[in-house]
Scaffold this active site. Structure first.
Site, PDB file in Angstrom:
ATOM      1  N   HIS A  16       6.945  -1.712  -9.129  1.00  0.00           N
ATOM      2  CA  HIS A  16       6.075  -2.878  -8.953  1.00  0.00           C
ATOM      3  C   HIS A  16       6.938  -4.115  -8.680  1.00  0.00           C
ATOM      4  O   HIS A  16       7.854  -4.427  -9.433  1.00  0.00           O
ATOM      5  CB  HIS A  16       5.184  -3.102 -10.170  1.00  0.00           C
ATOM      6  CG  HIS A  16       4.148  -4.146  -9.912  1.00  0.00           C
ATOM      7  ND1 HIS A  16       2.921  -3.851  -9.345  1.00  0.00           N
ATOM      8  CD2 HIS A  16       4.173  -5.488 -10.057  1.00  0.00           C
ATOM      9  CE1 HIS A  16       2.241  -4.970  -9.172  1.00  0.00           C
ATOM     10  NE2 HIS A  16       2.976  -5.987  -9.603  1.00  0.00           N
ATOM     11  N   ALA A  17       6.642  -4.816  -7.598  1.00  0.00           N
ATOM     12  CA  ALA A  17       7.499  -5.912  -7.144  1.00  0.00           C
ATOM     13  C   ALA A  17       7.618  -7.018  -8.197  1.00  0.00           C
ATOM     14  O   ALA A  17       6.641  -7.370  -8.848  1.00  0.00           O
ATOM     15  CB  ALA A  17       6.944  -6.503  -5.854  1.00  0.00           C
ATOM     16  N   HIS A  47       5.765 -13.525  -1.273  1.00  0.00           N
ATOM     17  CA  HIS A  47       5.267 -13.816  -2.624  1.00  0.00           C
ATOM     18  C   HIS A  47       6.435 -13.863  -3.627  1.00  0.00           C
ATOM     19  O   HIS A  47       6.571 -14.811  -4.394  1.00  0.00           O
ATOM     20  CB  HIS A  47       4.250 -12.735  -3.027  1.00  0.00           C
ATOM     21  CG  HIS A  47       3.777 -12.839  -4.439  1.00  0.00           C
ATOM     22  ND1 HIS A  47       2.603 -13.473  -4.790  1.00  0.00           N
ATOM     23  CD2 HIS A  47       4.329 -12.425  -5.611  1.00  0.00           C
ATOM     24  CE1 HIS A  47       2.454 -13.437  -6.107  1.00  0.00           C
ATOM     25  NE2 HIS A  47       3.490 -12.796  -6.635  1.00  0.00           N
ATOM     26  N   GLU A  48       7.267 -12.835  -3.573  1.00  0.00           N
ATOM     27  CA  GLU A  48       8.379 -12.758  -4.536  1.00  0.00           C
ATOM     28  C   GLU A  48       9.381 -13.888  -4.321  1.00  0.00           C
ATOM     29  O   GLU A  48       9.863 -14.501  -5.278  1.00  0.00           O
ATOM     30  CB  GLU A  48       9.080 -11.398  -4.457  1.00  0.00           C
ATOM     31  CG  GLU A  48       8.199 -10.216  -4.827  1.00  0.00           C
ATOM     32  CD  GLU A  48       7.499 -10.371  -6.159  1.00  0.00           C
ATOM     33  OE1 GLU A  48       8.029 -11.046  -7.056  1.00  0.00           O
ATOM     34  OE2 GLU A  48       6.385  -9.831  -6.297  1.00  0.00           O
ATOM     35  N   HIS A 105       8.539 -17.072  -5.974  1.00  0.00           N
ATOM     36  CA  HIS A 105       8.975 -17.168  -7.380  1.00  0.00           C
ATOM     37  C   HIS A 105      10.435 -17.633  -7.454  1.00  0.00           C
ATOM     38  O   HIS A 105      10.791 -18.507  -8.232  1.00  0.00           O
ATOM     39  CB  HIS A 105       8.884 -15.802  -8.065  1.00  0.00           C
ATOM     40  CG  HIS A 105       7.492 -15.323  -8.354  1.00  0.00           C
ATOM     41  ND1 HIS A 105       6.587 -16.069  -9.058  1.00  0.00           N
ATOM     42  CD2 HIS A 105       6.846 -14.158  -8.067  1.00  0.00           C
ATOM     43  CE1 HIS A 105       5.444 -15.383  -9.200  1.00  0.00           C
ATOM     44  NE2 HIS A 105       5.581 -14.220  -8.597  1.00  0.00           N
ATOM     45  N   GLU A 116       2.470 -17.968  -9.088  1.00  0.00           N
ATOM     46  CA  GLU A 116       1.982 -16.890  -8.230  1.00  0.00           C
ATOM     47  C   GLU A 116       1.514 -17.387  -6.867  1.00  0.00           C
ATOM     48  O   GLU A 116       1.307 -16.597  -5.950  1.00  0.00           O
ATOM     49  CB  GLU A 116       0.834 -16.147  -8.927  1.00  0.00           C
ATOM     50  CG  GLU A 116       1.205 -15.519 -10.264  1.00  0.00           C
ATOM     51  CD  GLU A 116       2.357 -14.523 -10.168  1.00  0.00           C
ATOM     52  OE1 GLU A 116       2.604 -14.005  -9.067  1.00  0.00           O
ATOM     53  OE2 GLU A 116       3.026 -14.294 -11.196  1.00  0.00           O
ATOM     54  N   HIS A 125      -0.104  -4.342 -14.742  1.00  0.00           N
ATOM     55  CA  HIS A 125      -0.076  -5.487 -15.648  1.00  0.00           C
ATOM     56  C   HIS A 125      -0.640  -5.193 -17.039  1.00  0.00           C
ATOM     57  O   HIS A 125      -0.424  -5.974 -17.955  1.00  0.00           O
ATOM     58  CB  HIS A 125      -0.812  -6.662 -15.008  1.00  0.00           C
ATOM     59  CG  HIS A 125      -0.243  -7.034 -13.667  1.00  0.00           C
ATOM     60  ND1 HIS A 125      -0.388  -6.230 -12.560  1.00  0.00           N
ATOM     61  CD2 HIS A 125       0.494  -8.092 -13.258  1.00  0.00           C
ATOM     62  CE1 HIS A 125       0.234  -6.774 -11.525  1.00  0.00           C
ATOM     63  NE2 HIS A 125       0.778  -7.905 -11.917  1.00  0.00           N
ATOM     64  N   TYR A 146      -3.307 -14.706 -11.138  1.00  0.00           N
ATOM     65  CA  TYR A 146      -3.475 -14.337  -9.721  1.00  0.00           C
ATOM     66  C   TYR A 146      -4.806 -14.848  -9.178  1.00  0.00           C
ATOM     67  O   TYR A 146      -4.920 -15.158  -7.997  1.00  0.00           O
ATOM     68  CB  TYR A 146      -3.369 -12.822  -9.539  1.00  0.00           C
ATOM     69  CG  TYR A 146      -2.063 -12.264 -10.041  1.00  0.00           C
ATOM     70  CD1 TYR A 146      -0.870 -12.512  -9.371  1.00  0.00           C
ATOM     71  CD2 TYR A 146      -2.004 -11.501 -11.200  1.00  0.00           C
ATOM     72  CE1 TYR A 146       0.341 -12.013  -9.839  1.00  0.00           C
ATOM     73  CE2 TYR A 146      -0.811 -10.995 -11.681  1.00  0.00           C
ATOM     74  CZ  TYR A 146       0.356 -11.253 -10.991  1.00  0.00           C
ATOM     75  OH  TYR A 146       1.544 -10.756 -11.460  1.00  0.00           O
TER      76      TYR A 146
HETATM   77  O1  X8Z Z   1       1.844  -8.322  -9.315  1.00  0.00           O
HETATM   78  C1  X8Z Z   1       1.846  -8.993  -8.302  1.00  0.00           C
HETATM   79  C2  X8Z Z   1       3.159  -9.409  -7.667  1.00  0.00           C
HETATM   80  C3  X8Z Z   1       4.226  -9.609  -8.666  1.00  0.00           C
HETATM   81  S1  X8Z Z   1       4.024 -11.015  -9.635  1.00  0.00           S
HETATM   82  C4  X8Z Z   1       3.595  -8.351  -6.703  1.00  0.00           C
HETATM   83  N1  X8Z Z   1       0.679  -9.302  -7.692  1.00  0.00           N
HETATM   84  C5  X8Z Z   1      -0.610  -8.862  -8.227  1.00  0.00           C
HETATM   85  C6  X8Z Z   1      -0.756  -7.366  -8.116  1.00  0.00           C
HETATM   86  O2  X8Z Z   1      -0.014  -6.736  -7.381  1.00  0.00           O
HETATM   87  O3  X8Z Z   1      -1.660  -6.819  -8.758  1.00  0.00           O
HETATM   88  C7  X8Z Z   1       0.520 -10.105  -6.495  1.00  0.00           C
HETATM   89  C8  X8Z Z   1      -0.943 -10.174  -6.227  1.00  0.00           C
HETATM   90  C9  X8Z Z   1      -1.640  -9.564  -7.397  1.00  0.00           C
HETATM   91 ZN    ZN Z   2       4.100 -12.779  -8.585  1.00  0.00          ZN
END
Ligand code: X8Z
Ligand code: ZN
Length: 611
Positions: free
Chosen positions: A350-351, A380-381, A384, A408, A508, A518
């Protein structure tokens, strides 16, 4: 005297008062006591910042190693450091609460309040329970990172590989197998999560909060219930647009799959939306695209045609930030980041973006797929990382975003500028499609952004109810799907009893990362984009504006980023947008032409909207 500023006259008034008080010994003693108490508070803040910043480097290193090499040993090391860090943070949060009633300066009070409320997984004061919580947290992270689904033919696939099937497959049976298969990883998480909630709730109570829900909602410069109301308000603004999009997509999927798979009036089965969690739907764009307004290009294909590999994708994203005036990423970023999924070991794919030393050692960790979707995630990354670097001169407690939604939103704001004209500027696209193709572009964007909003909201609606006890462990899965249906109009494609723990299949939840951020980011990024386009002097429709190369917009953005968390978020918001309010009108304005088009399609096809 009249030349004195009001502030100075007030000061001399106070001096006069305290001189008057010298006649009374007890007043003098209590004055001195008060002074020494405020001195003590300031020393406490200074000491806390030093201690936390030292610990932060240690925990960052341990977690970086754990999520890059998931083994028994790295799990144990990460849990041990986590335990130490939580014990310290809880101790400091408890002590901070004792100083918040003192007549301190604004900065000190803000620091104390942040110290008090910024734990996301507070442990009870009991060291045994703290150790237990640290172990559970590390184990949940590991279960997600190691997660795989093995097909009957023996192939075992990781999350990014399974997600690629969810994005590309046209076969409902295959989609269902992958959807169901991935969720197997979450079953063993259920008892761990239950215990994690018990322990963290106890920790939150020790800190003076009713439960973990109240603590999580206390991090927005307003009362927790006001924050909940603010979310309802924002969602109320967007919901009519979401309903139109949902109605259109459901109608198109019904045409494609027939009544037996997708009904005309109920929730949409969650495995058909191009994403493992049905959280953003851009991957089914081709299936639902307008016939006469399709722009006729696909960024995934453009990347392939131009031989973009993972590194080149990141370099290109860096180039956007450089064009705004941000300094290039340091050499260590390129040496230490993870861009490609290693074949020989388990990693958390997960990024994520990291700031190892709270200064310059910034990195990303991501199993990049060479797709349009991941091109956006890279931006997105990096958002941050640029934020982290911008606030590095702040005192430790303020090294954070104005609120978590801001963190975010930054990279996503930049990614809204990946327009056809930008793609042409960087040589990926030959011709910019004319305005008659805007509906296609807007539909693609809405499938990603508008579809996400109720998902972004519902995860913590579920968690907050779990934390407060309104949802009991016996109801975890049922309540999850009730909220999925209520907010998203999406349903499980097959019956899901309580033997499953579907929330755990979303990063998450085992990762204990709050998710409302988000939802906020999806509102804020449209506000930022609009404001930065105005600063850049763009006069066209906001969905065609790209701030690429505009230093003025970059400077304004940087001015907000540099503030970190030093001021309440409405002030940071004002720096870029001129307004102190979060407001979804920017979303509605951006998608206004699409909303008209969707409503026309839905009414021409005589669709009954809603579920
Ligand atoms: O978790 C993230 C990022 C890392 S902070 C990749 N996002 C959420 C997800 O993937 O569920 C970005 C958008 C929503
Ligand atoms: Zn993020």
């Amino acid at each position: 005297m009249t030349r004195l500023s009001p502030k100075l006259s007030k000061l001399s008034f106070l001096v006069a008062l305290s001189i008057g008080a010298t006649a009374c010994n007890s007043a003098q003693t209590s004055d001195a006591a008060a002074q020494s108490k405020t001195d003590e508070a300031k020393q406490f803040i200074q000491g806390s910042e030093k201690q936390l910043s030292e610990l932060s480097i240690e925990i960052n290193r341990a977690e970086w190693i754990y999520s890059n090499f998931i083994t028994q040993d790295t799990a144990a090391l990460s849990a041990a450091v986590g335990e130490k860090q939580t014990a310290t943070a809880v101790k400091l949060a408890t002590m901070a609460a004792n100083y918040t009633q003192l007549p301190l300066d604004e900065v000190s009070l803000r620091k104390l309040n942040i110290l008090r409320s910024s734990l996301v997984l507070p442990a009870p004061l009991d060291p045994k329970k703290n150790a237990e919580l640290a172990n559970i947290s590390a184990e949940l992270n590991g279960l997600y990172g190691k997660g795989k689904y093995c097909f009957d033919d023996g192939r075992c696939l990781t999350q990014p590989e399974l997600s690629a099937i969810m994005a590309e497959s046209q076969n409902p049976a295959e989609l269902l197998e992958v959807w169901k298969g991935w969720r197997e990883i979450a079953k063993p998480m259920r008892p761990l999560f239950k215990r994690e909630v018990e322990l963290a709730n106890e920790g939150a109570k020790d800190l003076g909060y009713a439960n973990l829900s109240e603590l999580w909602r206390s991090q927005y410069d307003m009362k927790p219930d006001e924050f909940s109301n603010e979310l309802d308000r924002l969602w109320g603004q967007v919901k009519p647009l979401y309903d139109s999009l949902h109605c259109y997509v459901r109608g198109e999927l019904n045409d494609e799959y027939g009544d037996d798979v997708v009904s005309k009036d109920g929730p949409i089965p969650a495995h058909l939306l191009g994403n493992m969690w049905a959280q953003s739907w851009g991957n089914i764009y081709a299936k639902v695209a307008p016939q006469d307004a399709d722009p006729g290009y696909d960024v995934t294909e453009l990347l392939a045609q131009h031989n973009y590999d993972e590194l080149k994708m990141v370099k290109q994203a860096e180039g956007f930030f450089s064009s705004l005036g941000f300094a290039e990423l340091p050499d260590t970023f390129w040496e230490r980041s993870l861009f490609v999924q290693p074949k020989d070991r388990d990693v958390v794919c997960h990024a994520s973006a990291w700031d190892l030393d709270d200064l310059d050692d910034i990195r990303i960790k991501m199993c990049i797929q060479k797709t349009a979707e991941d091109f956006t995630v890279i931006h997105h990354e990096l958002g941050h990382n640029y934020y982290q670097r911008a606030y590095k001169e702040q005192p430790f407690i303020f090294k954070n975003s104005a609120n978590d939604g801001f963190h975010e939103a930054i990279g996503d704001t930049i990614a809204l500028s990946i327009t056809p004209s930008y793609l042409k500027q960087i040589g990926l696209l030959d011709e910019v499609p004319d305005a008659s193709k805007d509906i296609g572009l807007l539909l693609k964007q809405a499938l990603d952004k508008v579809a996400f909003m109720p998902f972004g909201l519902m995860i913590d609606q579920w968690r907050w109810k779990v934390f407060s006890g309104e949802i009991t462990p016996e109801q975890y899965n049922q309540a999850w799907w009730d909220l999925r249906e209520q907010y998203q109009g999406v349903k499980a494609p097959i019956a899901r009893g309580e033997e499953n723990f579907d929330p755990g299949a979303k990063y998450h939840v085992p990762g204990n990362v709050p998710y409302t951020r988000y939802f906020l980011a999806h509102i804020l990024q449209f506000q930022f984009h609009k404001a930065l386009c105005d600063i850049a002097g763009d006069k066209g429709p906001v969905h065609r504006c790209s701030i690429y190369g505009n230093r003025e917009a970059g400077a304004k953005l940087n001015a907000m980023l540099e503030m970190g968390q030093s001021r309440p978020w409405p002030e940071a918001l004002e720096v870029v947008t001129g307004s102190q309010e979060m407001d979804a009108r920017a979303v509605l304005d951006y998608f206004a032409p699409l909303q008209v088009w969707l409503d026309k399609q839905n009414s021409e096809a005589n669709r009954q909207c809603g579920w």
